[in-house]
Motif scaffolding. Structure first.
Motif, PDB file in Angstrom:
ATOM      1  N   VAL A   1       3.194 -39.801  43.148  1.00 37.60           N
ATOM      2  CA  VAL A   1       3.573 -38.601  42.430  1.00 37.60           C
ATOM      3  C   VAL A   1       2.398 -36.969  42.486  1.00 37.60           C
ATOM      4  CG1 VAL A   1       3.923 -36.576  39.793  1.00 37.60           C
ATOM      5  CG2 VAL A   1       5.379 -38.921  40.665  1.00 37.60           C
ATOM      6  N   TYR A   2       2.563 -36.400  43.148  1.00 35.00           N
ATOM      7  CA  TYR A   2       1.149 -35.431  42.945  1.00 35.00           C
ATOM      8  C   TYR A   2       1.435 -34.427  41.931  1.00 35.00           C
ATOM      9  CZ  TYR A   2      -2.365 -32.225  43.501  1.00 35.00           C
ATOM     10  OH  TYR A   2      -3.129 -30.823  44.367  1.00 35.00           O
ATOM     11  N   VAL A   3       0.744 -34.047  40.569  1.00 34.95           N
ATOM     12  CA  VAL A   3       1.170 -32.448  39.872  1.00 34.95           C
ATOM     13  C   VAL A   3      -0.061 -31.370  39.960  1.00 34.95           C
ATOM     14  CG1 VAL A   3       1.531 -32.000  37.517  1.00 34.95           C
ATOM     15  CG2 VAL A   3       2.268 -33.870  37.738  1.00 34.95           C
ATOM     16  N   ASN A   4       0.587 -30.170  40.068  1.00 35.22           N
ATOM     17  CA  ASN A   4      -0.067 -29.444  40.171  1.00 35.22           C
ATOM     18  C   ASN A   4       0.323 -27.951  38.909  1.00 35.22           C
ATOM     19  OD1 ASN A   4      -1.805 -27.175  40.512  1.00 35.22           O
ATOM     20  ND2 ASN A   4      -1.493 -26.765  42.450  1.00 35.22           N
ATOM     21  N   SER A   5      -0.741 -27.846  37.596  1.00 34.95           N
ATOM     22  CA  SER A   5       0.016 -27.399  36.995  1.00 34.95           C
ATOM     23  C   SER A   5      -1.119 -26.244  36.411  1.00 34.95           C
ATOM     24  CB  SER A   5      -0.091 -28.309  35.594  1.00 34.95           C
ATOM     25  OG  SER A   5       0.283 -27.534  34.032  1.00 34.95           O
TER      26      SER A   5
ATOM     27  N   PRO B   1      -0.204 -39.720  37.971  1.00 35.32           N
ATOM     28  CA  PRO B   1      -1.158 -39.565  37.218  1.00 35.32           C
ATOM     29  C   PRO B   1      -0.766 -40.025  36.248  1.00 35.32           C
ATOM     30  CG  PRO B   1      -0.381 -37.286  38.339  1.00 35.32           C
ATOM     31  CD  PRO B   1       0.624 -38.457  38.717  1.00 35.32           C
ATOM     32  N   LYS B   2      -1.803 -41.055  34.741  1.00 36.62           N
ATOM     33  CA  LYS B   2      -0.642 -41.392  33.832  1.00 36.62           C
ATOM     34  C   LYS B   2      -0.353 -40.780  33.179  1.00 36.62           C
ATOM     35  CE  LYS B   2      -4.036 -44.709  31.098  1.00 36.62           C
ATOM     36  NZ  LYS B   2      -2.675 -45.471  30.567  1.00 36.62           N
ATOM     37  N   SER B   3       1.192 -41.163  32.704  1.00 40.90           N
ATOM     38  CA  SER B   3       1.557 -39.989  32.442  1.00 40.90           C
ATOM     39  C   SER B   3       3.362 -41.217  31.123  1.00 40.90           C
ATOM     40  CB  SER B   3       2.366 -38.822  32.875  1.00 40.90           C
ATOM     41  OG  SER B   3       3.344 -38.178  31.964  1.00 40.90           O
ATOM     42  N   PRO B   4       3.337 -40.939  30.558  1.00 44.64           N
ATOM     43  CA  PRO B   4       4.602 -41.718  29.690  1.00 44.64           C
ATOM     44  C   PRO B   4       5.471 -40.760  30.396  1.00 44.64           C
ATOM     45  CG  PRO B   4       3.575 -40.926  28.067  1.00 44.64           C
ATOM     46  CD  PRO B   4       1.736 -40.337  28.946  1.00 44.64           C
ATOM     47  N   TYR B   5       5.688 -39.834  30.144  1.00 40.34           N
ATOM     48  CA  TYR B   5       6.787 -38.425  30.461  1.00 40.34           C
ATOM     49  C   TYR B   5       7.287 -39.126  32.498  1.00 40.34           C
ATOM     50  CZ  TYR B   5       5.498 -36.397  26.784  1.00 40.34           C
ATOM     51  OH  TYR B   5       5.769 -35.539  25.367  1.00 40.34           O
ATOM     52  N   ILE B   6       6.043 -39.188  32.766  1.00 41.08           N
ATOM     53  CA  ILE B   6       6.527 -39.491  34.417  1.00 41.08           C
ATOM     54  C   ILE B   6       7.301 -41.097  34.833  1.00 41.08           C
ATOM     55  CG2 ILE B   6       5.690 -40.330  36.569  1.00 41.08           C
ATOM     56  CD1 ILE B   6       3.604 -37.073  35.954  1.00 41.08           C
ATOM     57  N   ASP B   7       6.363 -41.860  33.677  1.00 44.81           N
ATOM     58  CA  ASP B   7       6.944 -43.798  33.980  1.00 44.81           C
ATOM     59  C   ASP B   7       8.228 -44.051  33.627  1.00 44.81           C
ATOM     60  OD1 ASP B   7       4.266 -44.176  34.033  1.00 44.81           O
ATOM     61  OD2 ASP B   7       3.564 -45.138  32.303  1.00 44.81           O
ATOM     62  N   GLU B   8       8.150 -42.790  32.893  1.00 43.09           N
ATOM     63  CA  GLU B   8       9.709 -42.994  31.866  1.00 43.09           C
ATOM     64  C   GLU B   8      11.041 -42.178  32.959  1.00 43.09           C
ATOM     65  OE1 GLU B   8      12.149 -43.825  29.629  1.00 43.09           O
ATOM     66  OE2 GLU B   8      10.277 -44.773  28.679  1.00 43.09           O
ATOM     67  N   CYS B   9      10.572 -40.766  34.245  1.00 40.40           N
ATOM     68  CA  CYS B   9      10.931 -40.247  34.963  1.00 40.40           C
ATOM     69  C   CYS B   9      11.566 -42.027  35.987  1.00 40.40           C
ATOM     70  CB  CYS B   9      10.800 -39.685  35.279  1.00 40.40           C
ATOM     71  SG  CYS B   9      10.407 -38.009  34.413  1.00 40.40           S
ATOM     72  N   PHE B  10      11.045 -42.474  36.401  1.00 43.16           N
ATOM     73  CA  PHE B  10      11.103 -43.481  37.647  1.00 43.16           C
ATOM     74  C   PHE B  10      11.847 -44.841  36.629  1.00 43.16           C
ATOM     75  CE2 PHE B  10       7.546 -41.314  39.431  1.00 43.16           C
ATOM     76  CZ  PHE B  10       8.159 -41.455  40.440  1.00 43.16           C
ATOM     77  N   LYS B  11      11.287 -44.840  36.222  1.00 46.29           N
ATOM     78  CA  LYS B  11      12.659 -45.962  34.670  1.00 46.29           C
ATOM     79  C   LYS B  11      13.987 -45.212  34.866  1.00 46.29           C
ATOM     80  CE  LYS B  11      10.614 -49.212  31.347  1.00 46.29           C
ATOM     81  NZ  LYS B  11      10.082 -48.570  30.043  1.00 46.29           N
ATOM     82  N   ARG B  12      14.129 -44.155  34.220  1.00 48.03           N
ATOM     83  CA  ARG B  12      15.622 -43.580  34.338  1.00 48.03           C
ATOM     84  C   ARG B  12      16.231 -43.347  35.284  1.00 48.03           C
ATOM     85  NH1 ARG B  12      16.370 -42.170  28.344  1.00 48.03           N
ATOM     86  NH2 ARG B  12      14.142 -42.806  27.476  1.00 48.03           N
ATOM     87  N   MET B  13      15.948 -43.239  36.536  1.00 41.40           N
ATOM     88  CA  MET B  13      16.319 -43.205  37.869  1.00 41.40           C
ATOM     89  C   MET B  13      16.016 -43.822  38.786  1.00 41.40           C
ATOM     90  SD  MET B  13      16.591 -39.584  37.939  1.00 41.40           S
ATOM     91  CE  MET B  13      16.647 -38.445  39.283  1.00 41.40           C
ATOM     92  N   GLY B  14      15.499 -45.064  38.194  1.00 39.36           N
ATOM     93  CA  GLY B  14      16.035 -46.444  39.121  1.00 39.36           C
ATOM     94  C   GLY B  14      15.206 -47.002  39.940  1.00 39.36           C
TER      95      GLY B  14
END
Ligand code: PMV
Length: 289
Positions: free
Chosen positions: A64-68, A46-59
């Motif tokens: 990803v599938y999100v169910n909220s 999903p388009k999310s700056p938070y998810i983008d950053e998670c992958f960046k930081r973990m390299g």
């Protein structure tokens, strides 16, 4: 494939003031966000700056599938829950070996970056560890869990945490003579609440005062005022905005017998009510079926 979940949170006391080093008390609540991460040649998420950053930081890169169960932009810490659950799922799926404390720290630095440098570690710490937590500056102290009966009222008016944090930042810069005493008073209310943690009537009064101070900071909204007043009129000990404000959610502290009545009053004012209580699990690995 790895699936993790993380709970939402409410601020019982002290939102906004925590960003300025004052004490705040937050509590994890039952509704959760579930995130599945999968290694993949063509990652989609999903388009999310938070998810983008998670992958960046973990390299790494993955799908990803999100169910909220938490509405986003409502003040229940959904961005922190998505960030923490995503980091935990990446950590497991790619065998990265980060500890729970490291995950909470990375999640905090992601929130701070996405929120333009202004964030407290509250949301990320609480949803990683669960329970009730006192936050002061960078220090976090777990408090004995209390069986507080809460009704959350969602105004269904979306807000942007970053924008509300910025709004308070602008007021503080332009008029420190006005903003600083309000932030100090919020800190004092939080301490008064902590000294009366076993007296729900006093806790309710502290919530009412905290709400008035948040409105004075400029983060009120007609929709949250309506729900706060409806909750108090139908028997809550007290009620306040929770989270960044400007819409979003309120919480009402209720006697057990008044919960349904308070929830009904919130729904009658076109809010969405969730009857809830503390979550003590924090981030949790889920079965993949
Ligand atoms: O709206 P939420 O749930 O993200 O809460 C924001 C709380 C603030 O104190 C306004 C900001 C922060 O990072 O603590």
């Amino acid at each position: 494939m790895a699936t993790w979940s993380a709970p939402g949170k409410v601020f019982l006391f002290g939102e906004h003031a925590v960003v300025y080093g004052k004490p705040g008390v937050a509590m994890a609540i039952k509704p959760r966000v579930f995130v599945t991460v999968k290694k993949s040649r063509n990652p989609t998420h999903p388009k999310s700056p938070y998810i983008d950053e998670c992958f960046k930081r973990m390299g790494v890169r993955g799908s990803v599938y999100v169910n909220s169960q938490l509405q986003s932009s409502s003040g229940l810490g959904s961005s922190a829950a998505v960030t923490v659950a995503t980091l935990c799922a990446i950590n497991e799926e790619f065998g990265i070996g980060r500890t729970r404390d490291e995950i909470a720290d990375i999640a905090f630095s992601i929130e701070r970056k996405v929120q333009s440098g202004r964030a407290s570690p509250t949301d990320t710490y609480v949803c990683t560890n669960g329970g009730m937590v006192l936050i002061t500056g960078t220090s976090k102290r777990r408090l004995p869990p209390q069986g507080l009966q809460l009704v959350v009222g969602n105004t269904l008016v979306p807000h942007s945490t970053a924008k509300m944090v910025e709004l308070v930042g602008t007021l503080q810069k332009k008029h420190p003579d006005i903003a600083d005493p309000i932030l100090d008073a919020i800190g004092a209310v939080t301490l008064a609440a902590l000294h009366n943690i076993n007296n729900q009537k006093v806790l309710g009064q502290c919530m009412d005062t905290n709400n008035a101070l948040l409105e004075a900071l400029g983060v009120g909204h007609p929709a949250s005022s309506r729900l706060v007043l409806a909750a108090r009129a139908s028997g809550a000990y007290g009620a306040k905005i929770t989270g960044a404000g400007g819409g979003g959610c309120i919480i009402a502290l209720c006697p057990r017998r008044a919960k349904s009545r308070v929830a009904g009053a919130i729904e009658a004012c076109e809010g969405k009510a969730i009857i809830t209580t503390i979550d003590t699990d924090g981030a949790r690995r889920e079965k993949n079926d």
